[in-house]
Design a protein around this motif. Structure first.
Motif, PDB file in Angstrom:
ATOM      1  N   ILE A   1      -0.278   5.287   0.749  1.00  0.00           N
ATOM      2  CA  ILE A   1       0.498   6.520   0.921  1.00  0.00           C
ATOM      3  C   ILE A   1       1.590   6.589  -0.141  1.00  0.00           C
ATOM      4  O   ILE A   1       2.072   5.554  -0.612  1.00  0.00           O
ATOM      5  N   MET A   2       1.936   7.818  -0.522  1.00  0.00           N
ATOM      6  CA  MET A   2       3.022   8.023  -1.475  1.00  0.00           C
ATOM      7  C   MET A   2       4.218   8.625  -0.748  1.00  0.00           C
ATOM      8  O   MET A   2       4.113   9.686  -0.125  1.00  0.00           O
ATOM      9  N   CYS A   3       5.335   7.924  -0.808  1.00  0.00           N
ATOM     10  CA  CYS A   3       6.577   8.424  -0.229  1.00  0.00           C
ATOM     11  C   CYS A   3       7.362   9.137  -1.328  1.00  0.00           C
ATOM     12  O   CYS A   3       7.226   8.806  -2.504  1.00  0.00           O
TER      13      CYS A   3
ATOM     14  N   THR B   1       0.812  -1.221   0.000  1.00  0.00           N
ATOM     15  CA  THR B   1       0.000   0.000   0.000  1.00  0.00           C
ATOM     16  C   THR B   1       0.844   1.269   0.000  1.00  0.00           C
ATOM     17  O   THR B   1       0.307   2.366   0.011  1.00  0.00           O
ATOM     18  N   SER B   2       2.180   1.113   0.020  1.00  0.00           N
ATOM     19  CA  SER B   2       3.046   2.293  -0.004  1.00  0.00           C
ATOM     20  C   SER B   2       3.936   2.255  -1.239  1.00  0.00           C
ATOM     21  O   SER B   2       4.423   1.188  -1.627  1.00  0.00           O
ATOM     22  N   HIS B   3       4.105   3.410  -1.843  1.00  0.00           N
ATOM     23  CA  HIS B   3       4.965   3.529  -3.016  1.00  0.00           C
ATOM     24  C   HIS B   3       5.851   4.744  -2.856  1.00  0.00           C
ATOM     25  O   HIS B   3       5.632   5.569  -1.977  1.00  0.00           O
TER      26      HIS B   3
ATOM     27  N   GLY C   1      -5.424  14.774  -3.366  1.00  0.00           N
ATOM     28  CA  GLY C   1      -5.900  14.197  -2.104  1.00  0.00           C
ATOM     29  C   GLY C   1      -5.064  13.017  -1.648  1.00  0.00           C
ATOM     30  O   GLY C   1      -5.546  12.128  -0.945  1.00  0.00           O
ATOM     31  N   CYS C   2      -3.796  13.029  -2.042  1.00  0.00           N
ATOM     32  CA  CYS C   2      -2.926  11.881  -1.757  1.00  0.00           C
ATOM     33  C   CYS C   2      -2.108  12.115  -0.489  1.00  0.00           C
ATOM     34  O   CYS C   2      -1.421  13.124  -0.371  1.00  0.00           O
ATOM     35  N   PRO C   3      -2.143  11.192   0.487  1.00  0.00           N
ATOM     36  CA  PRO C   3      -1.254  11.316   1.647  1.00  0.00           C
ATOM     37  C   PRO C   3       0.207  11.214   1.204  1.00  0.00           C
ATOM     38  O   PRO C   3       0.543  10.393   0.348  1.00  0.00           O
ATOM     39  N   LEU C   4       1.043  12.046   1.809  1.00  0.00           N
ATOM     40  CA  LEU C   4       2.423  12.176   1.350  1.00  0.00           C
ATOM     41  C   LEU C   4       3.380  11.924   2.511  1.00  0.00           C
ATOM     42  O   LEU C   4       3.143  12.374   3.630  1.00  0.00           O
ATOM     43  N   TYR C   5       4.463  11.222   2.215  1.00  0.00           N
ATOM     44  CA  TYR C   5       5.482  10.915   3.230  1.00  0.00           C
ATOM     45  C   TYR C   5       6.812  11.475   2.749  1.00  0.00           C
ATOM     46  O   TYR C   5       7.347  11.042   1.726  1.00  0.00           O
ATOM     47  N   VAL C   6       7.318  12.476   3.480  1.00  0.00           N
ATOM     48  CA  VAL C   6       8.592  13.102   3.116  1.00  0.00           C
ATOM     49  C   VAL C   6       9.714  12.235   3.685  1.00  0.00           C
ATOM     50  O   VAL C   6       9.877  12.124   4.896  1.00  0.00           O
TER      51      VAL C   6
END
Ligand SMILES: [Zn+2]
Length: 510
Positions: free
Chosen positions: A212-214, A164-166, A265-270
């Motif tokens: 989530i998108m990293c 589920t994470s990319h 509307g995409c959750p983002l991971y820095v």
């Protein structure tokens, strides 16, 4: 769950640490690899094995959300050694980030070309098989995307394999231009543009939590200009790598792609939030309602360019390291990940080192080995963060953000019995004998750390421990790690208020 009169394992006498506080005297009972009961005697079951944690702190196993085994050599080779380095310092769940070319695809391509980049659906089964066969710790996967075809398959990856994470390597969108890093050698060979980014964010947003998108945020197109100037000025010192990629180049990507995250509307991971300018952008985005989470790592919390190495994003200068700790303590940064990577063969220090920064081989080794030592010694014992906050940023938050909570990252009844015992007074001057990495060296050899993990338990099994009468930790070498699929719709991201979470709970899943 009914608790049997006699359980497999009981941990007694320690001080149990969660984000809610430190509780002395609590006992933890383990049955069939899960926490069966937490309580005080005499209300606890008997146990076939009892571990006395007197004088120690009892933490959830660490969830390290970023590591790169397989980046430069075949996945199986790297994972089978490096996962023991992770286990030896208390990591029980490892977030492996990899492009499709680095998950066991054969033949192994040392330098990747565009045609080698495949949809992940063609490699994922092989990768899971490798994890289940050789890994010392449990593994969840974050796919590093490069093509529209991969982005289109994001829902398939989630539904069929629990990925589920990319991640987007935004600094390396054009691998043909990378002169000093060599994305092709790290498995990235296709390149992408903002269209792929948009598509990937759109698909991720459509899935809902925990998708989530990293992103690796660092504008190397700007870095190219600084690099040219530094070389023309004759700079070859280690600080030149820091000056090549100034703070605004990191913040610029956070602002630009944070905007796209807001639109989609995409959750983002820095992935590596290391500058004050970045923190300003993160806070602005949160103020606008964007779900944005941030990570830092032991390298940036500890090393300066002068006593460090060439890594991406670059190490920051001493005066800024305090600001990273402050951001971590205050909640601007949510998580800590090791960014562990081992170079191509031979990865020995002598082969990698050069006093000229432009010739030094990128990516110093054994970063996961620094994860808990830096957090305990530099963080907790120096008063920069509390032990409870360490549990939050190393266990609970990454588990929540990546959809593993409360199976992972928690000491709760029903959670996997992933447990770390920590001795906050243990002083270790790091030597080669303490390492399990196949590279055989650490940048912190000779450095003294106060506070060390002395036992790692994976699903009820002791996989690493530092016996009192030993001068080094001992690992079992029995690979018990398993692949960790995640489930759509079952998990929440952290930092949401309860109203928002309950509102969403009443909305049918998309
Ligand atoms: Zn990274």
């Amino acid at each position: 769950m009914t608790v049997p009169a006699t359980v497999d394992l009981k941990i007694i006498g320690g001080q149990v640490v969660t984000s809610a506080g430190i509780r002395p005297g609590l006992e933890i009972a383990v049955q069939d690899g899960k926490i069966a009961a937490i309580g005080v005697p005499p209300f606890m079951p008997a146990a076939r094995q009892v571990i006395d944690a007197k004088g120690k702190y009892v933490l959830p196993g660490l969830v390290d959300s970023e590591a790169h085994p397989g980046c430069y050599v075949p996945f199986e080779k790297d994972l089978s050694s490096e996962s023991w380095e992770a286990a030896s310092v208390g990591v029980t769940s490892w977030g492996v980030h990899a492009p499709s070319t680095r998950l066991g695809a054969e033949p192994f391509q040392e330098y990747v070309q565009p045609e080698h980049v495949l949809p992940f659906s063609q490699v994922i089964d092989g990768a899971i098989e490798i994890v289940n066969r050789v890994s010392a710790v449990d593994v969840f996967l974050t796919f590093m995307l490069e093509t529209d075809a991969q982005a289109e398959e994001i829902p398939l990856y989630a539904e069929k394999w629990g990925v589920t994470s990319h991640k987007l390597y935004l600094q390396s969108m054009r691998p043909e231009l990378d002169k000093y890093w060599g994305g092709r050698r790290a498995g990235l060979g296709h390149g992408f543009d903002d269209g792929t980014v948009y598509l990937a964010m759109e698909r991720t947003a459509q899935l809902g939590p925990p998708a989530i998108m990293c992103a690796h945020m660092e504008n190397w197109q700007v870095g190219r200009i600084f690099e040219k100037r530094l070389i023309e000025a004759g700079r070859t010192d280690f600080g030149a790598w820091t000056d090549r990629s100034p703070d605004f180049a990191e913040a610029h990507h956070v602002r630009s792609y944070g905007y796209l995250a807001k639109i989609t509307g995409c959750p983002l991971y820095v992935q590596h939030a290391t500058t004050s300018l970045t923190y300003e952008e993160i806070l602005k985005l949160r103020g606008e309602g964007v779900k944005v989470y941030a990570q830092t790592g032991p390298a940036w919390l500890y090393l300066t360019p002068e006593n460090g190495w060439r890594i991406n994003v670059p190490l920051r200068r001493r005066d800024h390291i305090e600001k990273i700790w402050e951001a971590l303590a205050s909640g601007v940064i949510d998580a800590v990940g090791s960014d562990h990577v081992i170079s191509w063969d031979p990865p020995a220090r002598e082969k990698m080192y050069d006093e000229n920064i432009w010739k030094l081989r990128t990516g110093f080794t054994s970063r996961v080995g620094l994860l808990s030592p830096v957090m305990l010694s530099e963080g907790v014992n120096k008063g920069r963060i509390s032990l409870e906050r360490m549990v939050e940023v190393c266990c609970e938050n990454p588990a929540k953000i990546f959809g593993l909570y409360p199976k992972k990252g928690a000491l709760q009844v029903g959670s996997d019995a992933d447990i770390v015992l920590v001795d906050l007074d243990k002083e270790v001057t790091l030597e080669k004998k303490h390492l399990f990495t196949r590279s055989g060296w650490s940048i912190a050899e000779g450095h003294t750390f106060k506070g060390w993990p002395v036992m790692t338990i994976l699903r009820g099994n002791v996989v690493s421990q530092w016996p009192d009468d030993s001068d080094r930790p001992v690992v079992t070498r029995e690979p018990l790690g398993e692949y960790l699929p995640r489930v759509l719709g079952q998990q929440n991201h952290p930092l949401e208020d309860r109203t928002a979470a309950s509102e969403r709970a009443s909305v049918p899943a998309r």
